[in-house]
Design an enzyme around this catalytic site. Structure first.
Site, mmCIF file in Angstrom:
data_model
loop_
_atom_site.group_PDB
_atom_site.id
_atom_site.type_symbol
_atom_site.label_atom_id
_atom_site.label_comp_id
_atom_site.label_asym_id
_atom_site.label_seq_id
_atom_site.Cartn_x
_atom_site.Cartn_y
_atom_site.Cartn_z
ATOM 1 N N ALA A 13 -54.866 -20.972 -24.339
ATOM 2 C CA ALA A 13 -56.086 -20.395 -24.918
ATOM 3 C C ALA A 13 -56.761 -21.347 -25.908
ATOM 4 O O ALA A 13 -57.722 -20.973 -26.566
ATOM 5 C CB ALA A 13 -55.769 -19.058 -25.585
ATOM 6 N N VAL A 64 -45.353 -23.662 -21.107
ATOM 7 C CA VAL A 64 -45.037 -22.447 -20.341
ATOM 8 C C VAL A 64 -43.984 -22.685 -19.259
ATOM 9 O O VAL A 64 -43.453 -21.731 -18.691
ATOM 10 C CB VAL A 64 -46.292 -21.802 -19.692
ATOM 11 N N SER A 143 -56.991 -19.143 -8.859
ATOM 12 C CA SER A 143 -58.126 -20.038 -8.599
ATOM 13 C C SER A 143 -58.770 -19.669 -7.273
ATOM 14 O O SER A 143 -58.116 -19.149 -6.359
ATOM 15 C CB SER A 143 -57.653 -21.491 -8.516
ATOM 16 N N TYR A 156 -51.743 -28.050 -5.681
ATOM 17 C CA TYR A 156 -52.434 -27.069 -6.554
ATOM 18 C C TYR A 156 -52.703 -25.751 -5.819
ATOM 19 O O TYR A 156 -52.378 -24.670 -6.325
ATOM 20 C CB TYR A 156 -53.742 -27.684 -7.043
ATOM 21 N N LYS A 160 -51.797 -21.424 -6.522
ATOM 22 C CA LYS A 160 -52.787 -20.387 -6.800
ATOM 23 C C LYS A 160 -52.721 -19.249 -5.770
ATOM 24 O O LYS A 160 -52.862 -18.088 -6.115
ATOM 25 C CB LYS A 160 -54.183 -21.005 -6.865
HETATM 26 P P1 NAP Z 1 -58.494 -26.630 -19.260
HETATM 27 O O1 NAP Z 1 -59.851 -26.629 -19.868
HETATM 28 O O2 NAP Z 1 -57.919 -27.913 -18.784
HETATM 29 O O3 NAP Z 1 -57.479 -25.951 -20.300
HETATM 30 C C1 NAP Z 1 -56.140 -25.796 -19.914
HETATM 31 C C2 NAP Z 1 -55.412 -24.942 -20.911
HETATM 32 O O4 NAP Z 1 -54.065 -24.765 -20.463
HETATM 33 C C3 NAP Z 1 -55.342 -25.593 -22.277
HETATM 34 O O5 NAP Z 1 -55.381 -24.591 -23.267
HETATM 35 C C4 NAP Z 1 -53.961 -26.266 -22.246
HETATM 36 O O6 NAP Z 1 -53.374 -26.421 -23.532
HETATM 37 C C5 NAP Z 1 -53.180 -25.253 -21.459
HETATM 38 N N1 NAP Z 1 -51.980 -25.786 -20.838
HETATM 39 C C6 NAP Z 1 -51.885 -26.759 -19.899
HETATM 40 N N2 NAP Z 1 -50.584 -26.984 -19.586
HETATM 41 C C7 NAP Z 1 -49.863 -26.135 -20.351
HETATM 42 C C8 NAP Z 1 -48.471 -25.889 -20.504
HETATM 43 N N3 NAP Z 1 -47.548 -26.572 -19.794
HETATM 44 N N4 NAP Z 1 -48.066 -24.939 -21.383
HETATM 45 C C9 NAP Z 1 -48.986 -24.250 -22.128
HETATM 46 N N5 NAP Z 1 -50.311 -24.456 -22.032
HETATM 47 C C10 NAP Z 1 -50.739 -25.384 -21.158
HETATM 48 O O7 NAP Z 1 -58.434 -25.650 -18.003
HETATM 49 P P2 NAP Z 1 -59.369 -24.407 -17.600
HETATM 50 O O8 NAP Z 1 -60.438 -24.928 -16.739
HETATM 51 O O9 NAP Z 1 -59.700 -23.612 -18.794
HETATM 52 O O10 NAP Z 1 -58.352 -23.616 -16.665
HETATM 53 C C11 NAP Z 1 -57.649 -22.474 -17.101
HETATM 54 C C12 NAP Z 1 -56.988 -21.822 -15.907
HETATM 55 O O11 NAP Z 1 -58.002 -21.474 -14.957
HETATM 56 C C13 NAP Z 1 -56.004 -22.725 -15.168
HETATM 57 O O12 NAP Z 1 -54.929 -21.960 -14.692
HETATM 58 C C14 NAP Z 1 -56.830 -23.256 -14.004
HETATM 59 O O13 NAP Z 1 -56.025 -23.630 -12.922
HETATM 60 C C15 NAP Z 1 -57.695 -22.060 -13.694
HETATM 61 N N6 NAP Z 1 -58.936 -22.393 -13.004
HETATM 62 C C16 NAP Z 1 -59.926 -23.127 -13.596
HETATM 63 C C17 NAP Z 1 -61.100 -23.386 -12.903
HETATM 64 C C18 NAP Z 1 -62.261 -24.146 -13.461
HETATM 65 O O14 NAP Z 1 -63.271 -24.327 -12.762
HETATM 66 N N7 NAP Z 1 -62.212 -24.587 -14.721
HETATM 67 C C19 NAP Z 1 -61.255 -22.901 -11.586
HETATM 68 C C20 NAP Z 1 -60.229 -22.162 -11.021
HETATM 69 C C21 NAP Z 1 -59.079 -21.904 -11.735
HETATM 70 P P3 NAP Z 1 -53.641 -27.761 -24.421
HETATM 71 O O15 NAP Z 1 -55.064 -27.649 -24.892
HETATM 72 O O16 NAP Z 1 -52.660 -27.639 -25.524
HETATM 73 O O17 NAP Z 1 -53.440 -28.923 -23.522
#
Ligand code: NAP
Length: 251
Positions: A13, A64, A143, A156, A160
């Site tokens: 978050a 996590v 996703s 990936y 999902k």
């Molecule tokens: P993001 O901007 O890269 O942020 C990722 C978040 O996950 C950050 O808060 C990060 O923490 C945390 N994180 C990563 N690895 C972790 C771990 N091992 N343990 C705990 N926290 C961890 O990604 P996002 O785009 O917001 O994506 C969030 C979710 O939505 C993901 O599951 C992603 O696959 C999914 N998603 C995103 C999109 C998109 O278009 N953005 C589309 C489909 C699905 P730190 O800041 O501490 O690194």
């Protein structure tokens, strides 16, 4: 307010979609534990924003994919905020690697965080909630790639799509014990994960043309759907996965 008096733990978050979910949850009345793995300062900022809305918040470190760290995080959240009512499994990573070049390490790390991490946090959460005899809700974040092929995602995409099965199966075992479990599948959202796409004029228009809304989503647009699923308004909804993709998979 949909989540008045609730306590939510949201993984990942500190940034992006997780931050959007944390903001909407706070506006809907929830206290929030802001999980992060590396961005401590950013997580503290999100916690500060939640407090500015009159809610309680804690920035909670844990990878996590690491059981000891996850157990310690839940222990801390229980002590500092109280027993959580809502878990949002949002933390995730994405790399893009052609199938023939993918290494064991790349496969293992990504599946560990994206799939095993959601299973692990859910298990630790559910064991506590069941032992305490309470009701609770889990929202998993998958996703659009659960239903769509994009290049270089043979590691990936299965995590999902796997979350849909995890959601259904956890729901089948946990709903009779009072824990609803659902999943949202975001489409293209403007976050650090997709910053590279947003900067590609050769790629972006082609992707947006596939999306009925013709634009990327804002993280809060995942937050409002997650808040609905976490609230009593969704009291008869469990085991389901919902695309929040502006009409991408459906087009
Ligand atoms: P993001 O901007 O890269 O942020 C990722 C978040 O996950 C950050 O808060 C990060 O923490 C945390 N994180 C990563 N690895 C972790 C771990 N091992 N343990 C705990 N926290 C961890 O990604 P996002 O785009 O917001 O994506 C969030 C979710 O939505 C993901 O599951 C992603 O696959 C999914 N998603 C995103 C999109 C998109 O278009 N953005 C589309 C489909 C699905 P730190 O800041 O501490 O690194």
């Amino acid at each position: 307010m949909k989540l008045q008096g609730k306590i939510a733990l949201i993984t990942g978050a500190s940034r992006g979609i997780g931050r959007g979910i944390a903001e909407v949850f706070a506006e809907e009345g929830a206290d929030v534990a802001v999980n992060y793995v590396a961005s401590g300062e950013a997580a503290e900022q999100v916690a500060g924003w939640v407090r500015s809305q009159g809610r309680r918040a804690v920035a909670a470190h844990a990878d996590v994919a690491d059981r000891a760290q996850v157990e310690a995080m839940f222990e801390r959240v229980w002590k500092e905020l109280g027993p959580a009512d809502i878990l949002v499994n949002n933390a995730g990573i994405e790399t893009i690697v052609p199938f023939l070049e993918l290494t064991d390490e790349q496969w293992t790390r990504l599946t560990d965080v994206n799939l095993r991490g959601e299973w692990l946090c859910s298990q630790v959460f559910c064991r506590r909630v069941v032992a305490e005899g309470r009701k609770a809700v889990i929202v998993n974040v998958g996703s659009v790639q659960a239903g769509k092929v994009l290049p270089g995602r043979t590691h990936y995409a299965p995590t999902k799509l796997g979350l849909e099965a995890l959601t259904r199966n956890m729901s089948a075992e946990m709903t009779p014990l009072g824990i609803r479990v659902n999943c949202i599948h975001p489409g293209l959202f403007d976050t650090d994960m997709t910053a590279w796409v947003m900067k590609r004029p050769d790629l972006l228009p082609g992707i947006l043309a596939q999306i009925s809304m013709g634009r990327p989503g804002e993280p809060r647009e995942c937050g409002t759907v997650a808040a609905f699923l976490a609230s009593d308004e969704a009291s008869y909804v469990t085991g389901q996965s919902f695309y929040v993709d502006g009409g991408w998979v459906g087009k």
